[in-house]
Design an enzyme around this catalytic site. Structure first.
Site, mmCIF file in Angstrom:
data_model
loop_
_atom_site.group_PDB
_atom_site.id
_atom_site.type_symbol
_atom_site.label_atom_id
_atom_site.label_comp_id
_atom_site.label_asym_id
_atom_site.label_seq_id
_atom_site.Cartn_x
_atom_site.Cartn_y
_atom_site.Cartn_z
ATOM 1 N N LYS A 199 0.396 -1.327 -0.122
ATOM 2 C CA LYS A 199 -0.205 0.362 0.418
ATOM 3 C C LYS A 199 1.305 1.387 -0.292
ATOM 4 O O LYS A 199 2.077 1.099 0.258
ATOM 5 C CB LYS A 199 -1.399 0.166 1.468
ATOM 6 C CG LYS A 199 -1.821 -0.824 1.329
ATOM 7 C CD LYS A 199 -3.168 -0.571 1.116
ATOM 8 C CE LYS A 199 -4.994 -1.693 1.463
ATOM 9 N NZ LYS A 199 -5.678 -1.187 2.089
ATOM 10 N N ARG A 208 -4.108 -10.241 4.688
ATOM 11 C CA ARG A 208 -4.236 -9.648 3.379
ATOM 12 C C ARG A 208 -3.050 -9.462 2.290
ATOM 13 O O ARG A 208 -2.710 -8.321 2.407
ATOM 14 C CB ARG A 208 -5.551 -8.836 3.067
ATOM 15 C CG ARG A 208 -6.486 -9.090 1.926
ATOM 16 C CD ARG A 208 -7.428 -8.646 1.919
ATOM 17 N NE ARG A 208 -8.182 -7.832 0.505
ATOM 18 C CZ ARG A 208 -7.837 -7.434 -0.693
ATOM 19 N NH1 ARG A 208 -6.831 -6.089 -0.507
ATOM 20 N NH2 ARG A 208 -8.288 -7.145 -1.790
#
Length: 319
Positions: A240, A274
């Site tokens: 991210k 995740r």
């Protein structure tokens, strides 16, 4: 002048799970001593990380099954990015994800979730074999709670503030972790009021979702306050922007930062990770579980015998 150190999660935080054992179809996970690895499968032409590499149906199915072979307990299949953009109809989104779900469910007993905020897509996905709804909008449509309650599926309740697929500029928080935890607690109560059982609820603080890098680092550092809600907590940290901004790295260079952030969250009580890079994440999870005393080493050889290392194999005669 002295300054106090920032609040940090205690090492090896053990969350007070209301229901440690969760059943997903034929699979059972004991979150009191296991971290589940969720692989990411995007059937979109414009996904954040892979740029559409698994948009084709056969590519999405193959990637899902490859993730299972690499150690994934779970595959999360999505047909629409979280990022702002044009709306996709429920029919078109369902046509993207449902065939993938059906094919993977026919080939594997892996846990399957669908990343959607549309109740119609959730219902079709559950009928095809999904056992989890991953709603990154935090039940923005209360009908989603009804679908989950009626089906017996799990739901991931994620913190985000924007209306689906819309811009949310310059997010502001007084105390991001306290506010995220309070939001999740309210949404949990909403789900319960619609009849979703407590043992079907998972929470996700939404790393980077309507948050800047400093907000997301604070959530990572204080992940124990999210895990303290008593529900299995998911950490979606993979590749991210907060990692890229922190380390000045492009998306393709963020593996090590992703693994580090994931381990910090696990030590703060995260029980689902995740990740895009499944094999590497599986090793990180396995090592962390071993350190926590939940997993035995694959073998014991080092300093276990009369010599520090095993004897070399005998040299064949006549060589």
């Amino acid at each position: 002048m002295t300054t106090s150190a920032p609040a940090t999660a205690a090492p090896f935080y053990t969350p007070p799970l209301l229901h440690p054992v969760h059943r997903f179809g034929s699979r059972t996970i004991d979150f009191s001593r296991q971290v589940a690895l969720m692989a990411i499968i995007n059937r979109t032409p414009d996904s954040f990380y892979d740029g559409g590499a698994t948009f084709a149906l056969d590519a999405a199915v193959a990637a899902s099954l490859a993730a299972v072979d690499d150690g994934a307990d779970w595959v999360d299949i999505g047909g629409v990015p979280f990022a702002p953009g044009p709306a996709l109809s429920a029919e078109e989104e369902g046509d993207r994800v449902v065939p993938v779900i059906a094919a993977v469910a026919a080939a594997s007993d892996v846990i399957i979730s669908v990343d959607t905020f549309l109740p119609e897509v959730a219902a079709r996905s559950i009928a095809a074999g999904a056992t989890v709804i991953n709603d990154t909008t935090g039940l923005s449509n209360p009908d989603m709670a009804s679908v989950v309650a009626e089906s017996g599926a799990h739901v991931v309740i994620t913190h985000s503030l924007a209306r689906p697929r819309t811009v949310f500029p310059r997010p502001q928080y007084d105390d991001v972790v306290s506010e995220v935890a309070a939001f999740l607690a309210r949404k949990v109560e909403l789900a319960l009021s619609f009849g979703v059982p407590a043992d079907k609820i998972i929470v996700d603080p939404g790393h980077d979702l309507n948050k800047n890098t400093l907000h997301t680092l604070e959530i990572t550092r204080r992940f124990n306050e999210i895990a303290a809600l008593g529900f299995p907590a998911l950490a979606a940290v993979s590749n991210k922007d907060f990692i890229g901004e922190t380390l000045n790295q492009a998306k393709d260079d963020r593996l090590e930062g992703s693994l580090a952030a994931g381990v910090v969250c696990m030590l703060g009580g995260a029980r689902i990770l995740r990740m895009h890079n499944v094999a590497s994440a599986s090793s990180a999870i396995g090592m962390t579980e071993a350190v926590l005393g939940w997993r035995r080493p694959a073998y014991l050889r080092h300093n276990m015998g009369e010599a520090n290392h095993p004897a070399a194999p005998a040299t064949p005669t006549g060589s």
